[in-house]
Design a protein around this motif. Structure first.
Motif, mmCIF file in Angstrom:
data_model
loop_
_atom_site.group_PDB
_atom_site.id
_atom_site.type_symbol
_atom_site.label_atom_id
_atom_site.label_comp_id
_atom_site.label_asym_id
_atom_site.label_seq_id
_atom_site.Cartn_x
_atom_site.Cartn_y
_atom_site.Cartn_z
ATOM 1 N N VAL A 108 0.839 -1.200 0.000
ATOM 2 C CA VAL A 108 0.000 0.000 0.000
ATOM 3 C C VAL A 108 0.876 1.253 0.000
ATOM 4 N N GLU A 109 1.928 1.237 0.819
ATOM 5 C CA GLU A 109 2.777 2.419 0.892
ATOM 6 C C GLU A 109 3.489 2.686 -0.431
ATOM 7 N N MET A 110 3.913 1.619 -1.063
ATOM 8 C CA MET A 110 4.562 1.757 -2.363
ATOM 9 C C MET A 110 3.579 2.339 -3.382
ATOM 10 N N ALA A 111 2.352 1.843 -3.383
ATOM 11 C CA ALA A 111 1.350 2.321 -4.344
ATOM 12 C C ALA A 111 1.079 3.809 -4.124
ATOM 13 N N LYS A 112 0.944 4.207 -2.860
ATOM 14 C CA LYS A 112 0.681 5.625 -2.556
ATOM 15 C C LYS A 112 1.864 6.490 -2.975
ATOM 16 N N THR A 113 3.061 6.049 -2.587
ATOM 17 C CA THR A 113 4.272 6.831 -2.868
ATOM 18 C C THR A 113 4.476 7.026 -4.368
ATOM 19 N N THR A 114 4.307 5.952 -5.137
ATOM 20 C CA THR A 114 4.564 6.072 -6.573
ATOM 21 C C THR A 114 3.453 6.859 -7.261
ATOM 22 N N SER A 115 2.245 6.772 -6.729
ATOM 23 C CA SER A 115 1.157 7.532 -7.327
ATOM 24 C C SER A 115 1.430 9.035 -7.182
#
Ligand code: ZN
Length: 505
Positions: A108-115
């Motif tokens: 989830v953190e990766m998805a948020k960060t890259t978004s």
């Protein structure tokens, strides 16, 4: 054993159906979706991705794999099973293992960060302002290191990242291949730059109306045997190919009326990807084996068609008379050899996506070396622009004047896609090696191409590569098809022969 396999196949089928459904939403977003639909569309896609992830990490899947005796060591060969089932277990074990090792919170953190990072990257590139993007890239790299730690590795922290895109290949192998490629490529570019023989590019400096380009593209797609009952061609800002179902492959291209090669070679490239997806064997349809062996192999299919076939002299001997019929005034005084030279012009440039067949791989080597150092910590993010410019000078002989044309030019890092770049060059290398074998096994090929007959290429690829899907890992597929492991020699020889003739050295 039979029962466990059956259950796993049913679970896999649902994942495939969900993935294809998600692909339909993504395809629509890039082609026909009205702009204001973006907010809910993003939520729809995120919901589907969450559903897919929970199915992939279903503990029942782990139990069943366990019952079948699949472990890291034995996943490659459950002796009692048929070959296809063994391959199925191998791929399923790999997917399950990667999915469960990374905690949901990190995903989830990766998805948020890259978004967020992608949004920032767009602005940073627009203003050529690396400082704006720097903290986001730093965070992405920190998270990627955590991902790599979760997945585990022996030699290099880059290994598990590369494995996402090029399964079973190690950083060391890529390093070996790239290091024997680098010197000859740099030398070849120097020879071309020094050559007095220059192609006349003015033949391309004309207006080619879009609707006529489309008609010609369709003619070439038909010749390549793209099945329009199982796919379509549309327009998008960035060309891509996506699979909405085993019998539904969507290609996109983009048109530039002032630069004819963009749409045609983009279309041929995407069709190469599309034919691969259309060619998976009947028994692989709707399973995770109905997939490419790796991204490198996928790219080999697009590059083989785009460059080795589409940019060959024989192809244009066959197709130029037809092209002339579409653009009779523009091409009135142009001969096919002249046109062939113009579409194969080589020039070191700063931007990867505009690079020619020869310099393209130097752009990739540059990215591979830098992203490896970023992940290992050998290179600090704040020093990236300088390192980029320096490498650009070393490899291509030119330096960018701004970050937009330098280290901010590609979207990949903002998406967290470290380990992706090498697959482009691996694709070129596999393509040359496959093409060499194809030419040996089909000695009449050149004459066929000169007649505008592309069927022999399609048939050979289907039989030798496409029909196998992900049954064999990329390395094994390469050995089966060509008799040896990936060897950059084939690509270097291909370039030397083609461009030595074109540039007279
Ligand atoms: Zn491609």
């Amino acid at each position: 054993m039979e029962k466990a396999l059956k259950q796993l196949k049913e679970m896999d089928k649902e994942i495939v159906l969900l993935a294809h459904t998600g692909a339909l939403l993504g395809w629509d977003q890039e082609t026909y979706m009205p702009v204001k639909a973006l907010q809910e569309r993003s939520e729809q896609i995120a919901l589907l991705q969450g559903m897919i992830h929970s199915k992939m990490t279903d503990p029942r899947c782990g139990e069943l794999l366990n019952n079948l005796g699949a472990t890291a060591a034995t996943a490659m060969g459950n002796a009692g099973l048929a070959e296809l089932d063994r391959a199925f277990i191998r791929e399923l074990f790999r997917r399950y293992n990667r999915a469960v090792k990374i905690p949901q919170s990190l995903v989830v953190e990766m998805a948020k960060t890259t978004s967020i990072a992608q949004g920032v990257w767009i602005n940073a590139r627009k203003d050529s302002d690396f400082k704006l993007f720097q903290p986001h890239l730093e965070k992405i790299i920190t998270l990627l290191k955590q991902v790599a730690d979760c997945l585990g590795y022996k030699d290099s922290v880059y290994d598990p990242l590369l494995d996402e895109y090029e399964p079973w290949m190690t950083t060391k192998e890529v390093e070996q291949v790239f290091s024997s490629l680098k010197e000859p490529l740099v030398r070849l570019v120097q020879q071309i730059v020094a050559s007095k023989q220059k192609p006349d590019e003015t033949v391309l400096a004309a207006v080619f109306p879009e609707h006529k380009q489309l008609e010609f593209n369709l003619l070439v797609l038909k010749a390549m045997n793209f099945e329009f009952e199982r796919g379509r061609l549309d327009v998008s800002a960035h060309p891509f190919t996506t699979t909405l179902g085993a019998d539904d492959i969507r290609l996109t291209t983009r048109y530039n009326e002032r630069f004819f090669p963009t749409a045609l070679f983009g279309t041929i490239h995407e069709c190469g990807h599309g034919l691969y997806e259309l060619g998976f064997g009947q028994e692989l349809k709707g399973t995770l084996l109905g997939n490419a062996a790796s991204l490198g192999i996928h790219e080999s299919q697009s590059r083989l068609w785009e460059n080795m076939v589409g940019r060959s002299l024989a192809f244009w001997k066959g197709f130029f008379p037809q092209l002339k019929q579409f653009f009779p005034d523009t091409l009135k005084n142009v001969e096919y050899e002249q046109f062939y030279r113009a579409i194969n012009a080589v020039k070191p440039s700063l931007v990867r996506v505009e690079a020619d067949e020869v310099t393209y791989n130097l752009h990739i080597i540059l990215r591979f070396e830098l992203e490896k150092k970023l992940i290992s910590g050998e290179l600090k993010v704040q020093d990236l622009p300088q390192a980029w410019d320096q490498e650009s000078k070393n490899l291509l002989g030119i330096e960018p004047d701004n970050h937009a044309q330098g280290c901010l030019q590609d979207i990949h890092w903002s998406m967290g896609a470290f380990g992706y770049f090498p697959t482009y060059t691996l694709g070129n290398l596999y393509a040359a090696q496959f093409f060499e074998t194809l030419c040996k096994e089909q000695p009449e090929l050149e004459q066929e191409l000169e007649q505008g007959n592309l069927k022999p290429v399609r048939t050979w690829l289907l039989e030798n590569i496409h029909s196998h899907g992900a049954v064999y890992p990329a390395g094994e597929l390469c050995r089966r098809v060509t008799g040896e492991k990936l060897n950059p020699r084939f690509f270097i020889e291909y370039l030397q022969k083609k461009f030595g003739t074109l540039y007279d050295f």
